[in-house]
Design a protein around this motif. Structure first.
Motif, PDB file in Angstrom:
ATOM      1  N   ARG A  32       0.803  -1.222   0.000  1.00 14.88           N
ATOM      2  CA  ARG A  32       0.000   0.000   0.000  1.00 14.88           C
ATOM      3  C   ARG A  32       0.841   1.279   0.000  1.00 14.88           C
ATOM      4  O   ARG A  32       0.300   2.371  -0.182  1.00 14.88           O
ATOM      5  N   ASN A  38       1.786   7.411   0.104  1.00 11.19           N
ATOM      6  CA  ASN A  38       0.594   6.692  -0.310  1.00 11.19           C
ATOM      7  C   ASN A  38       0.396   6.868  -1.811  1.00 11.19           C
ATOM      8  O   ASN A  38       0.271   7.996  -2.290  1.00 11.19           O
ATOM      9  N   SER A  67      -4.348   7.027  -2.459  1.00 15.51           N
ATOM     10  CA  SER A  67      -5.390   7.954  -2.007  1.00 15.51           C
ATOM     11  C   SER A  67      -5.414   9.215  -2.856  1.00 15.51           C
ATOM     12  O   SER A  67      -4.439   9.560  -3.521  1.00 15.51           O
ATOM     13  N   GLU A  69      -5.496  11.615  11.208  1.00 16.90           N
ATOM     14  CA  GLU A  69      -5.196  11.315   9.804  1.00 16.90           C
ATOM     15  C   GLU A  69      -3.854  10.612   9.667  1.00 16.90           C
ATOM     16  O   GLU A  69      -3.724   9.620   8.935  1.00 16.90           O
ATOM     17  N   GLU A 109      -3.434   6.784   8.395  1.00 16.31           N
ATOM     18  CA  GLU A 109      -2.635   6.518   7.194  1.00 16.31           C
ATOM     19  C   GLU A 109      -1.498   5.548   7.480  1.00 16.31           C
ATOM     20  O   GLU A 109      -1.249   4.597   6.724  1.00 16.31           O
ATOM     21  N   TRP A 146      -2.912   2.070   8.006  1.00 25.86           N
ATOM     22  CA  TRP A 146      -3.386   1.463   6.754  1.00 25.86           C
ATOM     23  C   TRP A 146      -2.224   0.959   5.916  1.00 25.86           C
ATOM     24  O   TRP A 146      -2.271  -0.163   5.379  1.00 25.86           O
TER      25      TRP A 146
END
Length: 499
Positions: free
Chosen positions: A206, A224, A227, A240, A244, A247
């Motif tokens: 990811r 990232n 996104s 946030e 992040e 994730w």
């Protein structure tokens, strides 16, 4: 020439790039004013890496310590990375400072500001430039400050005011740009729990998370590829950044005590010119790229070390007509190389499986790059050459001269120490060079002549060095007079001060 009642140069932006330029100009006796929007130096963690060529040039200008003037054989290497892949070695001669210097940006800014003020530069904080007017004989600048709007006049304006440069916009300087393809966050936090990630680079399907520990907490950076691109002018919340990070890593990470949260992307910009008449750009005002490889601050400081002496000589009437134009010709291609390699690194870091083969190939190249390979030379800017003078060129011209130990009538010294007074330097080796010394006499106001014993590493009888350490001429090339005329005008007395 500059009217006595006005400032020679106004620098917009008082970060490390602007403050270094103010210090450089002050060293040449140039009246300089810095206009900075912020009230004080920001302590926000920013760049911390200076690469080899920047460190070498700063030492030649007296901002960093010089090694002892004795011959040191061999080289020194520091481990680094390319696109998060380990194995790169940044290498420099042992006679030079260490090839990588880790120093907080705020610390460098304070160093340069102290030097600039000591040399007579004036710094006005909380002054935000709002107007810029260019005339045939100078510039008019308007800035809003604590006591209202103030107007300033100068011969030149330098925009060192960052990625959203007001100077670039007001001067109408266009740019090439490349849109963002990734989103990123960073912050200093306290990471809690047994599942806290260890220090280092973490790649998952990811994206990436980098972790660095220090006494104030844990520095977290995320990258990232999936996104939507967020507005980078809006700082993220702790939640946030936590979400992040969790994730990307695929597990819940607990965070607290946030400081210095921010977001960024790989949006890239390169000004189409670094000079528009009496307006010049340096640092992030001229070039913005993804902060991979620690090249941003180094590139900006190298801009200044190229521009400072050229602008000073121009203001003082001691430069050739085209010298200031060479700033764009030399520094824009260097920034383009940084733009290209950072964009390539962002692609290489894409965690999608289709890039696995590419990463494998690059991993093998890194292992074989060696201490003087093309990738390490590119990242450290040690592959930079400048254009030689017209005519028959020596193989030396345009190259950066290593810090050779030298023995002169005054005793042992080296290249670094001989360049620290800011003048061009004519080195004469052995008993030869009388004709060259005679040719240099009319340029004595801006040219220092030093006789030294022969050096095994130098096959020619004479070398002419620029203040930034690059070879402008060698005796096995064209005529010295012709080269000096490319750089200098004659007829004034040197009024600079040593750094």
């Amino acid at each position: 020439m500059v009217h006595p009642g006005r400032t020679a140069v106004v620098i917009v932006g008082g970060g490390p790039v602007g403050m270094l330029l103010a210090a450089e100009l002050g060293g040449y006796g140039v009246r300089t004013l810095v206009l900075e929007a912020d009230a004080a130096t920001s302590e926000r963690p920013k760049a911390t890496t200076l690469h080899a060529r920047t460190v070498q040039c700063l030492a030649r200008r007296g901002y960093l310590p010089a090694p002892e003037p004795t011959r040191l054989e061999g080289s020194v290497s520091s481990p680094f990375h390319f696109a998060g892949l380990p194995g790169l070695q940044i290498t420099a001669p042992a006679s030079e400072p260490d090839p990588i210097l880790k120093r907080p940006q705020a610390e460098l800014e304070r160093l340069f500001e102290t030097r600039a003020r000591a040399r007579g530069a004036k710094v006005l904080r909380e002054h935000r430039v709002v107007e810029l007017h260019q005339g045939t004989d100078g510039m008019r600048i308007a800035a809003d400050g604590p006591h209202g709007r103030t107007f300033f006049e100068s011969a030149y304006v330098v925009g060192a005011d960052g990625a959203r440069s007001t100077v670039r916009k007001l001067a109408g300087i266009e740019s090439e740009s490349w849109p963002a393809t990734v989103s990123a966050m960073m912050g200093l936090v306290r990471v809690e729990g047994a599942d806290a990630p260890v220090a280092g680079w973490h790649r998952t399907p990811r994206g990436w998370v980098t972790v660095k520990e220090d006494t104030d907490g844990t520095h977290i950076r995320t990258l990232n590829y999936a996104s939507p691109r967020a507005d980078c002018s809006l700082d993220p919340s702790l939640e946030e950044l936590r979400r992040e990070t969790s994730w990307i890593l695929g597990q819940e990470i607990a965070m607290s005590a946030p400081r210095w949260l921010s977001r960024f992307s790989d949006f890239t910009r390169l000004a189409r010119t670094y000079r528009a008449g009496r307006v010049l750009l340096a640092g992030d005002a001229a070039h913005v790229h993804f902060p991979i490889g620690g090249q941003g601050l180094s590139t900006g400081l190298l801009d200044v070390l190229n521009l400072g002496w050229k602008l000073a000589l121009t203001v003082r009437g001691e430069a050739s007509e085209g010298l200031l134009d060479s700033y764009d010709a030399e520094r824009r291609p260097a920034a383009r190389r940084v733009v290209d390699n950072t964009r390539a690194q962002v692609t290489l870091m894409d965690p999608d499986a289709r890039f696995d083969a590419l990463r494998s190939v690059f991993g093998g190249l890194l292992a074989k790059d060696g201490p003087h390979g093309p990738l390490s030379s590119m990242i450290s800017a040690q592959d930079t050459v400048v254009a030689g003078s017209p005519g028959d060129l020596s193989r030396w011209e345009g190259r950066f001269l290593p810090n050779l130990p030298l023995r002169t009538e005054a005793g042992p010294t080296d290249v670094i120490r001989l360049l620290q007074d800011g003048r061009m330097l004519l080195l004469l080796f052995g008993v030869h060079g009388d004709g060259h010394e005679k040719a240099a006499q009319k340029w004595a106001h801006v040219l220092r002549v030093v006789r030294a014993e022969r050096v095994a590493d130098v096959s020619c009888n004479a070398l002419l060095l620029r203040p930034d350490g690059y070879v402008a001429w060698a005796s096995d090339g064209d005529d010295l007079d012709a080269t000096l005329a490319v750089y200098l005008a004659s007829g004034r007395t040197f009024i600079g001060t040593a750094p």
